[in-house]
Design an enzyme around this catalytic site. Structure first.
Site, PDB file in Angstrom:
ATOM      1  N   ASP A 176       2.680   5.507 -11.409  1.00 35.29           N
ATOM      2  CA  ASP A 176       1.848   6.326 -10.515  1.00 35.29           C
ATOM      3  C   ASP A 176       2.724   7.127  -9.568  1.00 35.29           C
ATOM      4  O   ASP A 176       3.381   6.571  -8.687  1.00 35.29           O
ATOM      5  CB  ASP A 176       0.909   5.405  -9.734  1.00 35.29           C
ATOM      6  N   HIS A 228     -10.111   4.228  -9.842  1.00 38.57           N
ATOM      7  CA  HIS A 228      -9.250   3.896  -8.721  1.00 38.57           C
ATOM      8  C   HIS A 228     -10.087   3.069  -7.761  1.00 38.57           C
ATOM      9  O   HIS A 228     -11.240   3.389  -7.500  1.00 38.57           O
ATOM     10  CB  HIS A 228      -8.771   5.179  -8.030  1.00 38.57           C
ATOM     11  N   LYS A 274       1.137  -2.091 -12.494  1.00 39.85           N
ATOM     12  CA  LYS A 274       1.445  -0.715 -12.112  1.00 39.85           C
ATOM     13  C   LYS A 274       2.670  -0.650 -11.211  1.00 39.85           C
ATOM     14  O   LYS A 274       2.891  -1.536 -10.373  1.00 39.85           O
ATOM     15  CB  LYS A 274       0.257  -0.076 -11.387  1.00 39.85           C
ATOM     16  N   LYS A 332       4.725   2.164  -8.589  1.00 41.12           N
ATOM     17  CA  LYS A 332       4.724   3.440  -7.889  1.00 41.12           C
ATOM     18  C   LYS A 332       6.054   4.152  -8.116  1.00 41.12           C
ATOM     19  O   LYS A 332       7.125   3.576  -7.903  1.00 41.12           O
ATOM     20  CB  LYS A 332       4.496   3.229  -6.394  1.00 41.12           C
ATOM     21  N   TYR A 387      -5.177   0.964   5.752  1.00 45.41           N
ATOM     22  CA  TYR A 387      -6.389   0.938   4.938  1.00 45.41           C
ATOM     23  C   TYR A 387      -7.602   0.916   5.866  1.00 45.41           C
ATOM     24  O   TYR A 387      -7.726   0.041   6.734  1.00 45.41           O
ATOM     25  CB  TYR A 387      -6.404  -0.289   4.034  1.00 45.41           C
ATOM     26  N   GLU A 394       0.255   8.464 -13.874  1.00 48.01           N
ATOM     27  CA  GLU A 394      -0.884   8.764 -13.016  1.00 48.01           C
ATOM     28  C   GLU A 394      -0.516   9.781 -11.932  1.00 48.01           C
ATOM     29  O   GLU A 394       0.562   9.705 -11.345  1.00 48.01           O
ATOM     30  CB  GLU A 394      -1.343   7.451 -12.380  1.00 48.01           C
ATOM     31  N   GLY A 428       0.778  -1.229   0.000  1.00 48.88           N
ATOM     32  CA  GLY A 428       0.000   0.000   0.000  1.00 48.88           C
ATOM     33  C   GLY A 428       0.810   1.278   0.000  1.00 48.88           C
ATOM     34  O   GLY A 428       0.244   2.374  -0.088  1.00 48.88           O
ATOM     35  N   GLU A 467      -7.861   9.760  -8.577  1.00 52.51           N
ATOM     36  CA  GLU A 467      -7.841   9.157  -7.244  1.00 52.51           C
ATOM     37  C   GLU A 467      -8.138  10.193  -6.157  1.00 52.51           C
ATOM     38  O   GLU A 467      -8.838   9.899  -5.192  1.00 52.51           O
ATOM     39  CB  GLU A 467      -6.478   8.516  -6.985  1.00 52.51           C
ATOM     40  N   ASP A 482     -13.454   7.462  -8.301  1.00 52.75           N
ATOM     41  CA  ASP A 482     -13.546   6.434  -7.271  1.00 52.75           C
ATOM     42  C   ASP A 482     -14.826   6.664  -6.478  1.00 52.75           C
ATOM     43  O   ASP A 482     -15.015   7.722  -5.869  1.00 52.75           O
ATOM     44  CB  ASP A 482     -12.320   6.531  -6.351  1.00 52.75           C
TER      45      ASP A 482
END
Length: 408
Positions: free
Chosen positions: A243, A346, A212, A214, A29, A269, A19, A296, A319
């Site tokens: 992203d 997202h 994807k 990061k 989360y 992104e 995450g 997002e 989202d």
């Protein structure tokens, strides 16, 4: 009739750097969970997503909205939900705290999503089917087009939905074949190069053809090295999204994106601050044909309208647990269809709710079935977790929106 509401603060710490991104290095989360209890024995569950601190504030605000539903029948509520949504989002007490963004709008998402879930459960169908079974007129009644009238009115939306009716059947095959997914968990920010390499191979072996990574490191060379590493492992045909999670200013975004262009990213992104529409427009023009994906952290339909008007985004990542819930998600999807821009959500809810919405977008609006983000880290906490087979979402069959959590 709804006789009771409950709002709960549910938080799920993650393990092993999952995450993590360039801004959010240690996420928890979390969901603000709204439950609407109906006298018929149904419970509607709605989620808004956060990363931990402040989730309790969203819950307090959600309770403020949800209490107003006590004593009301969900069918009556949804028959004119567009006007109710407009009234709630412009609440004289709460509007000062937004408007249409932040804690109060996340709270509205949680309650809105609970309404749609209860509606589908009471009718005994999955949310995707409920939405598809609605007439275009009934669907439009659940939406609020305020502040969009320069680009889309309720009449425009009705015409768009009606125009797609004749060839809907040709798109219904996706209910059997499933909706394609892409794997975000390959390249979390805190993962080592070795783990990114290993995760990439695991994703390919699992049937994913899009992944994807990061980016957004203080040292841009780290991002560039890892992006080209991923391309080397994945090969030329796999779609790779990058992203930055808003980390760059415009000058740095220009420089880094140009260096990344040769590895052929499918999109880049959130390259800079989500409120800076002008910067995104400038960047999109300067790095073309590399494309930008945004949404997002875009909180409402008005800002999405501006992004579409300025041709700043080639992919819209609205989202439904960030904007004002299912209603605003569908409104933005209609607006995006008018502009010819695909919606690739997202998935702050880990795909649970959005697996229903993308099916509706494709079948009823004619949006391209591109792919839907997949993040597996909270699947064990859901009563009916998403099912992925060879990189494809299986169509959910249980009544509701798939948002019920175990132990909540």
């Amino acid at each position: 009739m709804i006789y009771k509401v409950a709002v709960q603060d549910a938080r799920y710490p993650l393990d092993k750097s999952a995450g993590s991104d360039a801004i959010h290095r240690d996420p928890v989360y979390s969901y603000a969970v709204t439950q609407l209890l109906d006298e018929g024995g149904w419970t509607g569950t709605g989620l808004a997503f956060t990363l931990g601190a402040g989730n309790d504030l969203v819950c307090q605000a959600a309770n403020y909205y949800a209490q107003r539903l006590i004593g009301h029948d969900i069918e009556a509520v949804m028959a004119d939900f567009g006007n109710l949504f407009r009234a709630w989002s412009n609440d004289p007490q709460f509007r000062w705290l937004g408007p249409h963004k932040g804690v109060v709008h996340l709270a509205l998402a949680s309650v809105t999503n609970a309404c749609y879930d209860l509606w589908a459960k009471k009718r005994g169908v999955p949310l995707w089917k409920l939405l598809l079974d609605l007439s275009p007129e009934a669907l439009v009644q659940t939406l609020d087009f305020s502040y969009l009238e320069d680009e889309m009115t309720a009449e425009d939306a009705l015409a768009l939905l009606t125009s797609q009716q004749n060839d809907r059947r040709s798109r219904e095959g996706i209910l059997q074949s499933g909706y394609p997914g892409y794997d975000t968990s390959v390249g979390w920010f805190n993962y080592s190069d070795e783990q990114v390499r290993s995760n990439c191979q695991q994703a390919l072996d699992a049937g994913f053809s899009a992944i994807k990574l990061k980016v957004g490191s203080e040292d841009a060379e780290r991002d560039i090295r890892r992006a080209y590493l991923l391309r080397e492992v994945a090969g030329p045909e796999v779609k790779i999204m990058l992203d930055a999670n808003q980390q760059w200013n415009l000058p740095k975004a220009k420089a880094v994106c140009k260096k990344l262009a040769a590895m052929n990213p499918f999109w880049i992104e959130e390259p800079t601050h989500p409120d800076d529409i002008q910067a995104h427009q400038t960047l999109a023009q300067e790095i073309a044909p590399v494309k930008l994906a945004l949404g997002e952290h875009v909180p409402n339909k008005v800002l999405f309208k501006n992004y579409l008007q300025t041709q700043s985004a080639a992919f819209i990542q609205v989202d439904a647990v960030r904007v004002g819930g299912v209603s605003e998600f569908l409104t933005i999807s209609l607006l995006s269809k008018k502009f010819g821009i695909p919606v690739v959500p997202h998935v702050g809810d880990m795909g649970q709710l959005h697996q229903h919405l993308v099916l509706f977008n494709h079948i009823a609006m004619g949006h391209k079935a591109l792919f839907l983000e997949h993040i597996p880290h909270l699947k064990k906490h859901f009563v009916h977790p998403v099912r992925i087979n060879h990189g494809v979402y299986e169509t959910p069959q249980e009544p509701g929106s798939s948002c019920d959590l175990l132990g909540v």
